[in-house]
Write a protein that holds these residues in place. Structure first.
Motif, PDB file in Angstrom:
ATOM      1  N   GLY A 110       0.784  -1.226   0.000  1.00 52.96           N
ATOM      2  CA  GLY A 110       0.000   0.000   0.000  1.00 52.96           C
ATOM      3  C   GLY A 110       0.814   1.272   0.000  1.00 52.96           C
ATOM      4  N   ARG A 111       2.137   1.139   0.080  1.00 55.30           N
ATOM      5  CA  ARG A 111       2.992   2.331   0.081  1.00 55.30           C
ATOM      6  C   ARG A 111       3.303   2.812  -1.328  1.00 55.30           C
ATOM      7  N   GLY A 112       3.039   1.975  -2.323  1.00 56.97           N
ATOM      8  CA  GLY A 112       3.231   2.367  -3.704  1.00 56.97           C
ATOM      9  C   GLY A 112       4.601   2.016  -4.251  1.00 56.97           C
ATOM     10  N   ILE A 113       4.685   1.976  -5.581  1.00 60.23           N
ATOM     11  CA  ILE A 113       5.924   1.690  -6.294  1.00 60.23           C
ATOM     12  C   ILE A 113       6.267   2.898  -7.158  1.00 60.23           C
ATOM     13  N   SER A 114       7.468   3.413  -7.030  1.00 57.91           N
ATOM     14  CA  SER A 114       7.891   4.549  -7.849  1.00 57.91           C
ATOM     15  C   SER A 114       7.987   4.129  -9.309  1.00 57.91           C
ATOM     16  N   MET A 115       7.580   5.014 -10.197  1.00 55.94           N
ATOM     17  CA  MET A 115       7.690   4.743 -11.629  1.00 55.94           C
ATOM     18  C   MET A 115       7.932   6.041 -12.378  1.00 55.94           C
ATOM     19  N   GLU A 116       8.227   5.925 -13.659  1.00 55.50           N
ATOM     20  CA  GLU A 116       8.611   7.087 -14.455  1.00 55.50           C
ATOM     21  C   GLU A 116       7.416   8.002 -14.723  1.00 55.50           C
ATOM     22  N   HIS A 117       7.549   9.237 -14.261  1.00 57.24           N
ATOM     23  CA  HIS A 117       6.552  10.264 -14.531  1.00 57.24           C
ATOM     24  C   HIS A 117       7.214  11.423 -15.273  1.00 57.24           C
ATOM     25  N   PHE A 118       6.387  12.169 -15.984  1.00 56.40           N
ATOM     26  CA  PHE A 118       6.842  13.318 -16.763  1.00 56.40           C
ATOM     27  C   PHE A 118       7.307  14.418 -15.816  1.00 56.40           C
ATOM     28  N   ASN A 119       8.504  14.929 -16.046  1.00 61.46           N
ATOM     29  CA  ASN A 119       9.050  15.983 -15.198  1.00 61.46           C
ATOM     30  C   ASN A 119       9.387  17.193 -16.058  1.00 61.46           C
ATOM     31  N   ILE A 120       8.642  18.288 -15.906  1.00 60.06           N
ATOM     32  CA  ILE A 120       8.920  19.491 -16.699  1.00 60.06           C
ATOM     33  C   ILE A 120       9.614  20.562 -15.874  1.00 60.06           C
ATOM     34  N   GLN A 121       9.766  20.337 -14.581  1.00 56.18           N
ATOM     35  CA  GLN A 121      10.321  21.364 -13.709  1.00 56.18           C
ATOM     36  C   GLN A 121      11.810  21.577 -13.977  1.00 56.18           C
ATOM     37  N   GLY A 122      12.187  22.828 -14.118  1.00 55.70           N
ATOM     38  CA  GLY A 122      13.583  23.177 -14.296  1.00 55.70           C
ATOM     39  C   GLY A 122      14.123  22.962 -15.696  1.00 55.70           C
ATOM     40  N   LEU A 123      13.272  22.540 -16.636  1.00 53.00           N
ATOM     41  CA  LEU A 123      13.744  22.291 -17.996  1.00 53.00           C
ATOM     42  C   LEU A 123      13.636  23.563 -18.836  1.00 53.00           C
ATOM     43  N   PRO A 124      14.631  23.835 -19.678  1.00 55.51           N
ATOM     44  CA  PRO A 124      14.612  25.061 -20.485  1.00 55.51           C
ATOM     45  C   PRO A 124      13.697  24.937 -21.698  1.00 55.51           C
ATOM     46  N   GLN A 125      13.306  26.055 -22.235  1.00 51.26           N
ATOM     47  CA  GLN A 125      12.438  26.074 -23.416  1.00 51.26           C
ATOM     48  C   GLN A 125      13.110  25.422 -24.619  1.00 51.26           C
ATOM     49  N   THR A 126      14.432  25.462 -24.665  1.00 45.97           N
ATOM     50  CA  THR A 126      15.165  24.987 -25.839  1.00 45.97           C
ATOM     51  C   THR A 126      15.025  23.489 -26.091  1.00 45.97           C
ATOM     52  N   ILE A 127      14.607  22.711 -25.092  1.00 49.92           N
ATOM     53  CA  ILE A 127      14.493  21.268 -25.322  1.00 49.92           C
ATOM     54  C   ILE A 127      13.070  20.855 -25.693  1.00 49.92           C
ATOM     55  N   TRP A 128      12.190  21.835 -25.872  1.00 48.36           N
ATOM     56  CA  TRP A 128      10.816  21.566 -26.285  1.00 48.36           C
ATOM     57  C   TRP A 128      10.584  22.067 -27.704  1.00 48.36           C
ATOM     58  N   THR A 129       9.637  21.444 -28.399  1.00 41.94           N
ATOM     59  CA  THR A 129       9.222  21.888 -29.728  1.00 41.94           C
ATOM     60  C   THR A 129       7.799  22.405 -29.632  1.00 41.94           C
ATOM     61  N   ALA A 130       7.565  23.617 -30.125  1.00 34.06           N
ATOM     62  CA  ALA A 130       6.216  24.183 -30.091  1.00 34.06           C
ATOM     63  C   ALA A 130       5.305  23.392 -31.023  1.00 34.06           C
ATOM     64  N   ASP A 131       4.079  23.132 -30.558  1.00 32.15           N
ATOM     65  CA  ASP A 131       3.097  22.391 -31.345  1.00 32.15           C
ATOM     66  C   ASP A 131       1.782  23.158 -31.335  1.00 32.15           C
ATOM     67  N   GLY A 132       1.864  24.427 -31.687  1.00 36.11           N
ATOM     68  CA  GLY A 132       0.712  25.309 -31.621  1.00 36.11           C
ATOM     69  C   GLY A 132       0.788  26.180 -30.378  1.00 36.11           C
ATOM     70  N   ALA A 133      -0.216  27.024 -30.207  1.00 33.10           N
ATOM     71  CA  ALA A 133      -0.231  27.945 -29.077  1.00 33.10           C
ATOM     72  C   ALA A 133      -0.338  27.195 -27.755  1.00 33.10           C
ATOM     73  N   LYS A 134       0.589  27.462 -26.850  1.00 33.53           N
ATOM     74  CA  LYS A 134       0.582  26.907 -25.498  1.00 33.53           C
ATOM     75  C   LYS A 134       0.672  25.379 -25.471  1.00 33.53           C
TER      76      LYS A 134
END
Length: 217
Positions: A121-145
């Motif tokens: 019941g304590r849970g198992i850690s797994m891969e989640h999306f982490n956007i914190q602290g990442l710069p804009q340069t590693i993202w590709t825009a796919d429309g507004a926002k």
């Protein structure tokens, strides 16, 4: 949706509401969120969750979406994160706060229950999306926002972090999904970072613990 724990959300309820922002939130401009909620589970609910977040949680025009893009061109089919200002109608502690709501669909319905219930019941850690602290340069825009990134084993450690899910979504009847010794019982998918299965995946869970709270049937 079955809730395991929402410590971040519970803590937020004691915080004073901030003033609403009029612009969309981007981590490279607006810094870290006040509240982070990680969820996982059935991909069948993805579109419904998109609509629910925008209509019920988001102060209008303040949301940015971050999604993974697979080699086949599918956007958000494995991970998606919404970064937004809490809607003014949410009440004290959530209204006006910077909220990051993440949804992992990778692994589908089984990942909405087994990793939450596992480890006694304590849970198992797994891969989640982490956007914190990442710069804009590693993202590709796919429309507004809207922002996308192609995540592979080579760059997974940049975009993913192993944490516990706070909540799980199911796209199947739990009585059928958790039927022991059948093909319905949830199977694992391999981690992108390590290329291996998560350790300690339980194979004997046949029901939800009584301590779980059902928010949505």
């Amino acid at each position: 949706m079955k809730i395991n724990k929402l410590k971040s959300l519970a803590a937020a309820l004691s915080l004073p509401a901030g003033s609403n922002m009029a612009h969309a939130l981007m981590p490279w401009n607006d810094g870290p969120p006040d509240i982070v909620i990680y969820t996982s589970g059935g991909a069948a609910q993805d579109r419904a969750i998109d609509l629910a977040v925008v209509s019920s949680l988001v102060e209008p025009e303040t949301d940015d979406w971050f999604s993974d893009k697979t080699s086949t061109g599918s956007i958000g089919s494995r991970w998606r994160a919404y970064y937004f200002v809490g809607k003014s109608t949410l009440g004290e502690g959530l209204a006006g706060r910077k909220i990051l709501f993440e949804k992992r669909s990778y692994g589908t319905a089984g990942y909405g229950v087994v990793p939450l219930v596992g480890n006694d019941g304590r849970g198992i850690s797994m891969e989640h999306f982490n956007i914190q602290g990442l710069p804009q340069t590693i993202w590709t825009a796919d429309g507004a926002k809207r922002w996308v990134a192609s995540i592979t084993g080579a760059n997974a450690s940049t975009y993913l972090a192993k944490v516990l899910s706070d909540a799980g979504f199911l796209g199947a009847d739990p009585g059928i999904l958790l039927k022991l010794g059948t093909e319905s019982y949830p199977e694992q998918v391999k981690e992108l970072i390590s290329g291996r299965f998560e350790a300690d995946w339980p194979t004997d869970i046949d029901r939800f613990p009584d301590t779980f709270a059902a928010l949505i049937g």
